[in-house]
Motif scaffolding. Structure first.
Motif, short mmCIF file in Angstrom:
data_model
loop_
_atom_site.label_atom_id
_atom_site.label_comp_id
_atom_site.label_asym_id
_atom_site.label_seq_id
_atom_site.Cartn_x
_atom_site.Cartn_y
_atom_site.Cartn_z
N SER A 67 43.56 153.41 -51.77
CA SER A 67 43.57 152.68 -50.51
C SER A 67 42.74 153.42 -49.48
N ASN A 69 42.13 151.64 -46.36
CA ASN A 69 42.32 150.99 -45.06
C ASN A 69 43.04 151.93 -44.11
N ARG A 130 48.53 145.81 -51.72
CA ARG A 130 47.92 144.54 -52.15
C ARG A 130 46.48 144.39 -51.69
N ASN A 131 46.08 145.07 -50.63
CA ASN A 131 44.70 144.97 -50.14
C ASN A 131 43.81 146.10 -50.63
#
Length: 133
Positions: A67, A69, A130-131
């Motif tokens: 991840s 983000n 999920r992203n």
């Protein structure tokens, strides 16, 4: 094999590495708190689980789901919520095994951790990260 399925399989295996590191922290602390500090095995389970959550989150975020983000706090809260589901399942399985079936608390923790693994991977993949790529 589709790219999505292959990526999920790779993440699942990486989650095994992450979970293995977290389990090592968990199991050592569980043993030390119970055997050397004489805490009740369920209290030791809780304390050790909290430390293992921290280890698992860092490794999962950076190595498993990669991840990038900026929503670290959001991911941490979600990961913690998933971990609480795992903690409840872990404690319930261990309690039943130790208190009702009179099985060794260490063996029950190993079995319970295996049972919780798939649930926590699935929830973290589709909720927490999920992203992530």
């Amino acid at each position: 094999m589709s790219k999505l399925l292959k990526g999920t399989w790779v993440q699942f295996l990486r989650y095994g590495v992450s979970g293995g590191a977290a389990f090592l922290v968990y199991f050592v602390l569980l043993f030390v708190f119970t055997e050397y500090l004489s805490f009740h095995h369920l209290f030791s389970l809780f304390v050790a689980y909290v430390f293992s959550i921290l280890v698992n989150f860092v490794i999962s975020r950076l190595f498993v789901f990669k991840s990038k983000n900026g929503k670290v706090f959001h991911e941490a809260v979600s990961f913690f919520a998933v971990a609480m589901v795992g903690l409840v399942l872990q404690a319930l399985i261990v309690w039943v095994g130790v208190e009702l079936l009179h099985t060794n608390y260490l063996l029950m923790n190993v079995l319970a951790s295996g049972a919780v693994y798939g649930v926590s991977f699935t929830l973290n993949k589709f909720l927490t990260f999920r992203n992530a790529p």
